[in-house]
Design an enzyme around this catalytic site. Sequence first.
Site, PDB file in Angstrom:
ATOM      1  N   SER A 119      37.744  48.327  41.368  1.00  0.00           N
ATOM      2  CA  SER A 119      38.347  48.964  42.435  1.00  0.00           C
ATOM      3  C   SER A 119      39.449  49.832  42.481  1.00  0.00           C
ATOM      4  O   SER A 119      39.925  49.194  43.489  1.00  0.00           O
ATOM      5  CB  SER A 119      37.571  47.985  43.081  1.00  0.00           C
ATOM      6  OG  SER A 119      36.106  47.321  42.602  1.00  0.00           O
ATOM      7  N   ASN A 152      35.982  57.381  34.531  1.00  0.00           N
ATOM      8  CA  ASN A 152      34.674  57.003  34.381  1.00  0.00           C
ATOM      9  C   ASN A 152      33.254  57.008  35.128  1.00  0.00           C
ATOM     10  O   ASN A 152      32.971  56.918  36.495  1.00  0.00           O
ATOM     11  CB  ASN A 152      34.417  55.165  33.955  1.00  0.00           C
ATOM     12  CG  ASN A 152      32.945  55.461  33.496  1.00  0.00           C
ATOM     13  OD1 ASN A 152      32.425  55.395  33.074  1.00  0.00           O
ATOM     14  ND2 ASN A 152      32.532  53.975  33.398  1.00  0.00           N
ATOM     15  N   GLU A 157      38.942  44.649  32.600  1.00  0.00           N
ATOM     16  CA  GLU A 157      38.832  44.982  33.455  1.00  0.00           C
ATOM     17  C   GLU A 157      37.789  43.196  33.798  1.00  0.00           C
ATOM     18  O   GLU A 157      36.917  43.554  33.820  1.00  0.00           O
ATOM     19  CB  GLU A 157      37.630  45.803  33.565  1.00  0.00           C
ATOM     20  CG  GLU A 157      38.030  47.534  33.503  1.00  0.00           C
ATOM     21  CD  GLU A 157      36.965  48.666  33.302  1.00  0.00           C
ATOM     22  OE1 GLU A 157      37.686  49.310  34.049  1.00  0.00           O
ATOM     23  OE2 GLU A 157      36.136  48.755  32.840  1.00  0.00           O
ATOM     24  N   GLY A 178      33.312  47.411  40.954  1.00  0.00           N
ATOM     25  CA  GLY A 178      31.825  48.517  41.750  1.00  0.00           C
ATOM     26  C   GLY A 178      31.965  47.987  43.001  1.00  0.00           C
ATOM     27  O   GLY A 178      31.446  47.809  43.906  1.00  0.00           O
ATOM     28  N   LYS A 182      30.119  57.162  34.836  1.00  0.00           N
ATOM     29  CA  LYS A 182      29.356  56.414  35.080  1.00  0.00           C
ATOM     30  C   LYS A 182      28.213  57.203  35.186  1.00  0.00           C
ATOM     31  O   LYS A 182      28.026  58.616  34.152  1.00  0.00           O
ATOM     32  CB  LYS A 182      28.809  55.344  35.883  1.00  0.00           C
ATOM     33  CG  LYS A 182      30.448  54.768  35.769  1.00  0.00           C
ATOM     34  CD  LYS A 182      29.792  53.198  36.602  1.00  0.00           C
ATOM     35  CE  LYS A 182      31.305  52.611  36.594  1.00  0.00           C
ATOM     36  NZ  LYS A 182      31.774  51.386  37.175  1.00  0.00           N
ATOM     37  N   HIS A 228      31.976  48.881  27.897  1.00  0.00           N
ATOM     38  CA  HIS A 228      32.114  48.244  28.731  1.00  0.00           C
ATOM     39  C   HIS A 228      30.641  47.399  29.824  1.00  0.00           C
ATOM     40  O   HIS A 228      29.947  47.149  28.997  1.00  0.00           O
ATOM     41  CB  HIS A 228      32.310  49.272  29.583  1.00  0.00           C
ATOM     42  CG  HIS A 228      32.222  49.931  31.250  1.00  0.00           C
ATOM     43  ND1 HIS A 228      31.200  49.594  32.439  1.00  0.00           N
ATOM     44  CD2 HIS A 228      33.011  50.468  32.121  1.00  0.00           C
ATOM     45  CE1 HIS A 228      31.320  49.618  33.812  1.00  0.00           C
ATOM     46  NE2 HIS A 228      32.813  49.815  33.434  1.00  0.00           N
ATOM     47  N   GLU A 256      29.046  47.207  32.231  1.00  0.00           N
ATOM     48  CA  GLU A 256      28.094  47.498  31.950  1.00  0.00           C
ATOM     49  C   GLU A 256      26.629  47.995  31.345  1.00  0.00           C
ATOM     50  O   GLU A 256      26.053  47.334  30.944  1.00  0.00           O
ATOM     51  CB  GLU A 256      28.065  49.050  32.932  1.00  0.00           C
ATOM     52  CG  GLU A 256      28.069  48.921  34.562  1.00  0.00           C
ATOM     53  CD  GLU A 256      28.537  49.724  35.438  1.00  0.00           C
ATOM     54  OE1 GLU A 256      28.393  50.734  34.316  1.00  0.00           O
ATOM     55  OE2 GLU A 256      29.853  49.692  36.191  1.00  0.00           O
TER      56      GLU A 256
HETATM   57  P1  PGA Z   1      35.286  50.675  39.095  1.00  0.00           P
HETATM   58  O1  PGA Z   1      35.287  50.812  38.230  1.00  0.00           O
HETATM   59  O2  PGA Z   1      36.414  51.816  39.921  1.00  0.00           O
HETATM   60  O3  PGA Z   1      34.148  51.854  40.311  1.00  0.00           O
HETATM   61  O4  PGA Z   1      35.012  49.228  40.777  1.00  0.00           O
HETATM   62  C1  PGA Z   1      35.891  50.458  36.864  1.00  0.00           C
HETATM   63  C2  PGA Z   1      34.682  51.197  35.833  1.00  0.00           C
HETATM   64  O5  PGA Z   1      33.665  50.468  35.770  1.00  0.00           O
HETATM   65  O6  PGA Z   1      35.518  51.110  34.492  1.00  0.00           O
END
Ligand code: PGA
Length: 256
Positions: free
Chosen positions: A213, A10, A168, A174, A12, A96, A98
């Site tokens: 992460s 992803n 997740e 992140g 983003k 997601h 976010e």
């Molecule tokens: P990350 O993000 O691997 O940077 O923690 C995962 C995601 O948002 O799908």
Amino acid sequence: MKTKPIIAGNWKMHKTLTDGISFVGKIRNRILDKEKVKVIFCPPFNLLFSIVDALDGTSFGVGAQNAHHESQGAFTGEISVEMLKSMGVQYVIIGHSERRHIFGETDGWINQKIHAVFNGELIPIFCIGETLEDRQMNRTNEIIHHQIKLGLEGVETIDSERLIIAYEPVWAIGTGETASNDQVEEAHGYVKTILDDMFGHSSGEIPILYGGSVNENNAAELIQTEGVDGFLIGGASLKEDSFCSIIAQVTNYNKG
Ligand code: PGA
């Protein structure tokens, strides 16, 4: 692991057109064992068409990070499933964290989007996960249950055969903090119980990805955790060496 592992990156809101095309070109040349893993790139909307084109004739998949549930209309700034499909996109990330927490997407909208993706014959990567506060209050299972029940309300068993789930935990996205193996195993087991209850036998084929992460140092251990069928990766999917290392480790584990 019951299915071919899935590694979805992803991106983003990262990478320009030139960077994105050069990136997938390099990855494409570095991954040799393509039969043992399904790799999906999820770039921003404006790169989708060019990335589909750059990967034409390969087994790599391309996914969008969101979609609107209507096929067209006065929805400034939005993109429909039909539009994604016409560009050759095969997957859509829905719900997601976010989108839920920064853009205020509700379970109701997410449910409409899931239906739109199924109706358009694309594959949703449906994201669920608890916040740190939920976990500290011992509400993880309750939240996961709620998100799955509402997000997948009205989904037919036949459609569930094309579903991908991504667990997740929001506190792990992140942050550099990964859920422990026990936490991942427990959450994936619980997700599976809910899916069994909703879809019976066919739920056994629904891949459940872990995200939060994931990097080249924890991928090997995480992929061997019971119930983990692959990863949804943010930060580490932007770096060529990290992403290839994760794919190699997953491929290595899937010797079948
Ligand atoms: P990350 O993000 O691997 O940077 O923690 C995962 C995601 O948002 O799908």
